[in-house]
Design a protein around this motif. Structure first.
Motif, mmCIF file in Angstrom:
data_model
loop_
_atom_site.group_PDB
_atom_site.id
_atom_site.type_symbol
_atom_site.label_atom_id
_atom_site.label_comp_id
_atom_site.label_asym_id
_atom_site.label_seq_id
_atom_site.Cartn_x
_atom_site.Cartn_y
_atom_site.Cartn_z
ATOM 1 N N ARG A 280 0.826 -1.214 0.000
ATOM 2 C CA ARG A 280 0.000 0.000 0.000
ATOM 3 C C ARG A 280 0.855 1.256 0.000
ATOM 4 N NH1 ARG A 280 -3.148 1.190 5.402
ATOM 5 N NH2 ARG A 280 -0.998 1.669 6.002
ATOM 6 N N ASP A 281 1.907 1.264 0.791
ATOM 7 C CA ASP A 281 2.699 2.476 0.979
ATOM 8 C C ASP A 281 3.770 2.676 -0.087
ATOM 9 O OD1 ASP A 281 1.173 3.001 3.191
ATOM 10 O OD2 ASP A 281 2.634 2.265 4.648
ATOM 11 N N THR A 282 3.944 1.694 -0.967
ATOM 12 C CA THR A 282 4.950 1.827 -2.024
ATOM 13 C C THR A 282 4.366 1.645 -3.421
ATOM 14 O OG1 THR A 282 5.536 -0.521 -1.782
ATOM 15 C CG2 THR A 282 6.852 1.082 -0.543
ATOM 16 N N GLY A 283 3.045 1.508 -3.511
ATOM 17 C CA GLY A 283 2.414 1.407 -4.821
ATOM 18 C C GLY A 283 2.581 0.075 -5.513
ATOM 19 N N LEU A 284 2.717 -0.992 -4.736
ATOM 20 C CA LEU A 284 2.826 -2.335 -5.298
ATOM 21 C C LEU A 284 1.471 -3.029 -5.324
ATOM 22 C CD1 LEU A 284 6.030 -3.559 -3.425
ATOM 23 C CD2 LEU A 284 5.854 -3.211 -5.879
ATOM 24 N N THR A 285 1.269 -3.872 -6.333
ATOM 25 C CA THR A 285 0.125 -4.790 -6.341
ATOM 26 C C THR A 285 0.556 -6.076 -5.649
ATOM 27 O OG1 THR A 285 -0.747 -3.897 -8.404
ATOM 28 C CG2 THR A 285 -1.464 -6.106 -7.788
ATOM 29 N N GLU A 286 -0.238 -6.502 -4.670
ATOM 30 C CA GLU A 286 0.142 -7.667 -3.871
ATOM 31 C C GLU A 286 -0.688 -8.884 -4.264
ATOM 32 O OE1 GLU A 286 0.456 -8.830 0.872
ATOM 33 O OE2 GLU A 286 -1.290 -7.754 0.128
ATOM 34 N N ARG A 287 -0.003 -10.019 -4.334
ATOM 35 C CA ARG A 287 -0.682 -11.306 -4.512
ATOM 36 C C ARG A 287 0.047 -12.335 -3.658
ATOM 37 N NH1 ARG A 287 -5.446 -13.382 -7.235
ATOM 38 N NH2 ARG A 287 -5.296 -15.613 -6.823
ATOM 39 N N TYR A 288 -0.698 -13.202 -2.976
ATOM 40 C CA TYR A 288 -0.079 -14.217 -2.133
ATOM 41 C C TYR A 288 -0.852 -15.522 -2.243
ATOM 42 C CZ TYR A 288 -3.707 -12.100 0.807
ATOM 43 O OH TYR A 288 -4.884 -11.571 1.259
ATOM 44 N N ILE A 289 -0.197 -16.611 -1.797
ATOM 45 C CA ILE A 289 -0.849 -17.918 -1.865
ATOM 46 C C ILE A 289 -1.817 -18.086 -0.700
ATOM 47 C CG2 ILE A 289 -0.495 -20.416 -1.869
ATOM 48 C CD1 ILE A 289 2.191 -19.988 -3.210
ATOM 49 N N TRP A 290 -1.346 -17.803 0.527
ATOM 50 C CA TRP A 290 -2.234 -17.886 1.692
ATOM 51 C C TRP A 290 -2.120 -16.593 2.501
ATOM 52 C CZ3 TRP A 290 1.910 -21.512 1.398
ATOM 53 C CH2 TRP A 290 3.000 -21.235 2.203
ATOM 54 N N PRO A 291 -3.175 -16.223 3.242
ATOM 55 C CA PRO A 291 -3.165 -14.934 3.940
ATOM 56 C C PRO A 291 -2.292 -14.886 5.181
ATOM 57 C CG PRO A 291 -5.248 -16.053 4.320
ATOM 58 C CD PRO A 291 -4.509 -16.869 3.295
ATOM 59 N N VAL A 292 -2.263 -15.959 5.975
ATOM 60 C CA VAL A 292 -1.456 -15.986 7.196
ATOM 61 C C VAL A 292 -0.817 -17.358 7.323
ATOM 62 C CG1 VAL A 292 -2.811 -14.263 8.439
ATOM 63 C CG2 VAL A 292 -3.423 -16.662 8.627
ATOM 64 N N ASN A 293 0.217 -17.449 8.162
ATOM 65 C CA ASN A 293 1.006 -18.672 8.237
ATOM 66 C C ASN A 293 0.251 -19.873 8.785
ATOM 67 O OD1 ASN A 293 3.322 -17.865 7.030
ATOM 68 N ND2 ASN A 293 4.406 -17.367 8.908
ATOM 69 N N ALA A 294 -0.924 -19.659 9.354
ATOM 70 C CA ALA A 294 -1.717 -20.791 9.818
ATOM 71 C C ALA A 294 -2.138 -21.673 8.646
ATOM 72 C CB ALA A 294 -2.955 -20.298 10.565
ATOM 73 N N GLU A 295 -2.021 -21.135 7.432
ATOM 74 C CA GLU A 295 -2.415 -21.875 6.237
ATOM 75 C C GLU A 295 -1.187 -22.264 5.420
ATOM 76 O OE1 GLU A 295 -5.372 -19.946 3.927
ATOM 77 O OE2 GLU A 295 -6.726 -19.642 5.591
ATOM 78 N N GLN A 296 -0.160 -22.739 6.100
ATOM 79 C CA GLN A 296 1.066 -23.076 5.388
ATOM 80 C C GLN A 296 0.834 -24.157 4.339
ATOM 81 O OE1 GLN A 296 4.560 -23.804 7.696
ATOM 82 N NE2 GLN A 296 4.124 -22.153 9.110
ATOM 83 N N GLN A 297 -0.111 -25.045 4.591
ATOM 84 C CA GLN A 297 -0.416 -26.061 3.598
ATOM 85 C C GLN A 297 -1.337 -25.445 2.555
ATOM 86 O OE1 GLN A 297 1.184 -28.968 3.669
ATOM 87 N NE2 GLN A 297 2.207 -28.169 5.483
ATOM 88 N N ALA A 298 -0.777 -24.972 1.479
ATOM 89 C CA ALA A 298 -1.552 -24.275 0.453
ATOM 90 C C ALA A 298 -2.543 -25.215 -0.208
ATOM 91 C CB ALA A 298 -0.602 -23.696 -0.587
ATOM 92 N N THR A 299 -3.741 -24.730 -0.456
ATOM 93 C CA THR A 299 -4.751 -25.530 -1.145
ATOM 94 C C THR A 299 -4.500 -25.468 -2.651
ATOM 95 O OG1 THR A 299 -6.308 -23.693 -1.446
ATOM 96 C CG2 THR A 299 -6.406 -24.903 0.652
ATOM 97 N N PRO A 300 -4.984 -26.465 -3.390
ATOM 98 C CA PRO A 300 -4.839 -26.416 -4.850
ATOM 99 C C PRO A 300 -5.463 -25.157 -5.446
ATOM 100 C CG PRO A 300 -5.472 -28.610 -4.136
ATOM 101 C CD PRO A 300 -5.561 -27.736 -2.927
ATOM 102 N N GLN A 301 -6.582 -24.703 -4.865
ATOM 103 C CA GLN A 301 -7.231 -23.499 -5.370
ATOM 104 C C GLN A 301 -6.347 -22.270 -5.184
ATOM 105 O OE1 GLN A 301 -8.580 -25.715 -3.324
ATOM 106 N NE2 GLN A 301 -10.364 -26.566 -4.413
ATOM 107 N N GLN A 302 -5.677 -22.185 -4.030
ATOM 108 C CA GLN A 302 -4.792 -21.045 -3.778
ATOM 109 C C GLN A 302 -3.617 -21.032 -4.750
ATOM 110 O OE1 GLN A 302 -4.028 -21.905 0.361
ATOM 111 N NE2 GLN A 302 -5.356 -20.266 1.077
ATOM 112 N N VAL A 303 -3.030 -22.193 -4.968
ATOM 113 C CA VAL A 303 -1.900 -22.279 -5.892
ATOM 114 C C VAL A 303 -2.357 -21.950 -7.310
ATOM 115 C CG1 VAL A 303 -0.161 -23.801 -6.901
ATOM 116 C CG2 VAL A 303 -0.675 -23.945 -4.455
ATOM 117 N N ALA A 304 -3.517 -22.502 -7.715
ATOM 118 C CA ALA A 304 -4.028 -22.256 -9.067
ATOM 119 C C ALA A 304 -4.330 -20.777 -9.277
ATOM 120 C CB ALA A 304 -5.292 -23.086 -9.309
ATOM 121 N N GLY A 305 -4.884 -20.120 -8.254
ATOM 122 C CA GLY A 305 -5.173 -18.695 -8.368
ATOM 123 C C GLY A 305 -3.911 -17.873 -8.545
#
Length: 222
Positions: free
Chosen positions: A133-158
């Motif tokens: 937000r403060d540097t003008g970057l577009t952000e994309r991530y696989i999971w929102p917080v580390n509690a979801e370390q096991q990425a779902t196929p949907q997250q990876v596909a997205g």
């Protein structure tokens, strides 16, 4: 219990806030010790995930501009605790905030060489929302917080879809999690693995990020 006994002897208890320490209210409820929440005053960004709807992203410290708010809160807490040292705390706080401003400026300058439509940051965890937000970057991530370390196929596909659609040349992962899911993104898209970013922990003194300022500079360069 041993931690609580030690904490009862503390002069000050510091926590980040923004739900990072969900257990903390119970931990400090019976302790007669001053406490400061260093993110107080930060404009929160909500996590964009159904599972965390309405909850703030806790990684406010990843923006040097927010870190200046952290410094102000610490200076105030130290000064209340030790009024005789208030002048020194204020001076040290001002000097550190100057360094934070310089780091933020360095980051903005380094990103300025990229065309605006190519300023995308793709990571494993959504730890860079405030920095983005403060540097003008577009952000994309696989999971929102580390509690979801096991990425779902949907997250990876997205994430694969985003990288392909936007022709993102490099993707990243954080030092405290496995980069296995992001390697899948690399394999599927031909994007490069750009390197390891630091968020939640520093290195030892001889490592790449022995201080917070080193952490931000390292991530900016990477």
């Amino acid at each position: 219990p041993a931690d609580m006994r030690r904490a009862a002897k503390a002069e000050l208890i510091v926590n980040n806030g923004l739900n990072l320490e969900a257990w903390f209210a119970q931990f400090v409820s019976d302790l007669d010790v001053p406490r400061v929440v260093v993110s107080e005053g930060v404009e929160p960004i909500d996590i964009t995930s159904d599972a965390y709807a309405g909850k703030p992203n806790p990684h406010a410290w990843m923006s040097p501009l927010n870190a200046e708010i952290y410094v102000d809160n610490l200076v105030a807490a130290f000064s209340d605790l030790d009024p005789d040292g208030a002048q020194e705390y204020r001076a040290n706080g001002a000097a550190y905030k100057k360094q934070l401003g310089e780091v933020h400026g360095e980051l903005i300058e380094s990103l300025s060489v990229l065309p605006p439509d190519q300023r995308a940051l793709v990571t494993c965890e959504g730890a860079f929302s405030y920095l983005a937000r403060d540097t003008g970057l577009t952000e994309r991530y696989i999971w929102p917080v580390n509690a979801e370390q096991q990425a779902t196929p949907q997250q990876v596909a997205g994430t694969i879809g985003f990288v392909r659609e936007n022709r993102v040349p490099a993707v990243f992962c954080e030092s405290t999690v496995s980069d296995k899911a992001m390697r899948q993104v690399v394999e599927a898209t031909g994007s490069a693995f750009g390197g390891t970013l630091y968020v939640d922990s520093l290195s030892d003194e001889g490592g790449p990020v022995p201080t917070y300022l080193d952490l931000i500079r390292h991530d900016a360069r990477t």
